[in-house]
Design an enzyme around this catalytic site. Structure first.
Site, PDB file in Angstrom:
ATOM      1  N   ASP A 133       0.846  -1.179   0.000  1.00  0.00           N
ATOM      2  CA  ASP A 133       0.000   0.000   0.000  1.00  0.00           C
ATOM      3  C   ASP A 133       0.890   1.241   0.000  1.00  0.00           C
ATOM      4  O   ASP A 133       2.046   1.188   0.457  1.00  0.00           O
ATOM      5  CB  ASP A 133      -0.926   0.024   1.214  1.00  0.00           C
TER       6      ASP A 133
ATOM      7  N   GLU B 124       0.807   5.787   0.485  1.00  0.00           N
ATOM      8  CA  GLU B 124       0.123   7.051   0.723  1.00  0.00           C
ATOM      9  C   GLU B 124       0.824   8.112  -0.125  1.00  0.00           C
ATOM     10  O   GLU B 124       2.028   8.007  -0.382  1.00  0.00           O
ATOM     11  CB  GLU B 124       0.153   7.440   2.199  1.00  0.00           C
TER      12      GLU B 124
ATOM     13  N   HIS C 246      -4.683  10.644   5.552  1.00  0.00           N
ATOM     14  CA  HIS C 246      -3.600   9.890   6.193  1.00  0.00           C
ATOM     15  C   HIS C 246      -2.925  10.606   7.354  1.00  0.00           C
ATOM     16  O   HIS C 246      -2.176   9.978   8.113  1.00  0.00           O
ATOM     17  CB  HIS C 246      -2.542   9.481   5.155  1.00  0.00           C
TER      18      HIS C 246
ATOM     19  N   HIS D  44      -5.657   6.446   7.408  1.00  0.00           N
ATOM     20  CA  HIS D  44      -4.962   5.538   6.505  1.00  0.00           C
ATOM     21  C   HIS D  44      -3.461   5.574   6.813  1.00  0.00           C
ATOM     22  O   HIS D  44      -2.891   6.627   7.114  1.00  0.00           O
ATOM     23  CB  HIS D  44      -5.178   5.957   5.046  1.00  0.00           C
TER      24      HIS D  44
ATOM     25  N   ASP E  42      -2.367  -0.536   6.628  1.00  0.00           N
ATOM     26  CA  ASP E  42      -3.319  -0.972   5.605  1.00  0.00           C
ATOM     27  C   ASP E  42      -2.832  -2.219   4.876  1.00  0.00           C
ATOM     28  O   ASP E  42      -3.629  -3.081   4.496  1.00  0.00           O
ATOM     29  CB  ASP E  42      -3.572   0.155   4.604  1.00  0.00           C
TER      30      ASP E  42
END
Length: 246
Positions: free
Chosen positions: A7, A9, A57, A152, A157
């Site tokens: 994942d 960000e 986030h 997040h 995640d």
């Protein structure tokens, strides 16, 4: 089989506006088991984080100011993922951003030059058409704990997605026999309970033809959902034996 659940960000939503990656989180699966190995890195994007992205986030410009550039961690990141199957929720987004970062560097190709990719969002939409299939919805559907997910975060995640993916593609991966786990000592080591040698012989109950058909149908569904990675079918092919005895 080695898989990396991944994942990211980012500073915003569009690579066309030169938005950049600010966090990468990866966890490793080998033969459908978490190994404990992971890759996690915050990255200085050399640009401001959009307000909308920060609300998602919570990663601020000030926090990122002393973090390494993507160029400084790219080789280590690529070494971790190379040759693996990447498991990503909404893969075009994350892969697009990683490719965007690779294009800024000399000597790097695209993600698909190094890895194969499984998109769990596509998988979820096929299994649950017309329903919400974001990560929170899948956690609720598959009873995966996401209580810590107030904001997040790439590594958190990825860890949650690993649990969701395992549930989506076959359910339970650890088997405790005997109905109860016993521990001894401070280290929590499992105690072995031995059965008496004079115990009655257990009866062997063979599956009915109907049960065999249902079993084979389930394996076929797993094979389709996992993109041909059903471990039970692979094991049967390896020893050249049928899945069930006649």
């Amino acid at each position: 089989m080695r898989q990396i659940v991944l994942d990211t960000e980012t500073t915003g939503l569009e690579t066309s506006q030169d938005h950049r990656i600010i966090e990468i989180g990866c966890v490793e699966l080998v033969n459908r088991r978490l190994t404990g190995r992971h890759f996690h890195q915050y990255i200085n994007p050399l640009r401001e984080v959009d307000d909308g992205a920060m609300e998602v986030h919570g990663i601020s410009n000030e926090f990122l100011a002393d973090k390494p550039l993507f160029a400084n961690v790219a080789e280590q990141f690529l070494a971790f993922i190379e040759g693996a199957e990447l498991v990503i929720h909404n893969a075009p987004f994350d892969v697009g951003f990683i490719d965007h970062e690779f294009r800024k560097l000399d000597g790097f190709g695209r993600v698909m030059d190094y890895c194969t990719i499984v998109d769990t969002l596509v998988m979820a939409r096929q299994r649950h058409p017309g329903q919400k299939n974001n990560l929170d919805a899948l956690c609720k559907r598959y009873d995966v704990d996401n209580a810590q997910r107030d904001l997040h975060g790439a590594l958190l995640d990825a860890e949650i997605l690993a649990d969701v993916y395992l549930m989506m593609t076959g359910g339970q991966v650890d088997l405790v026999l005997g109905g109860q786990s016993h521990t001894t000592g401070d280290l929590g080591t499992q105690e072995i309970r031995r059965l008496p040698p004079d115990r009655p012989q257990l009866p062997v109950i063979k599956a009915t033809a109907e049960e065999v058909a249902v079993h084979c149908g389930q394996l076929t569904r797993i094979q389709q959902i996992s993109g041909g990675q059903c471990v039970w079918l692979a094991a049967a092919d390896a020893v050249d034996e049928p899945l069930v005895s006649e």
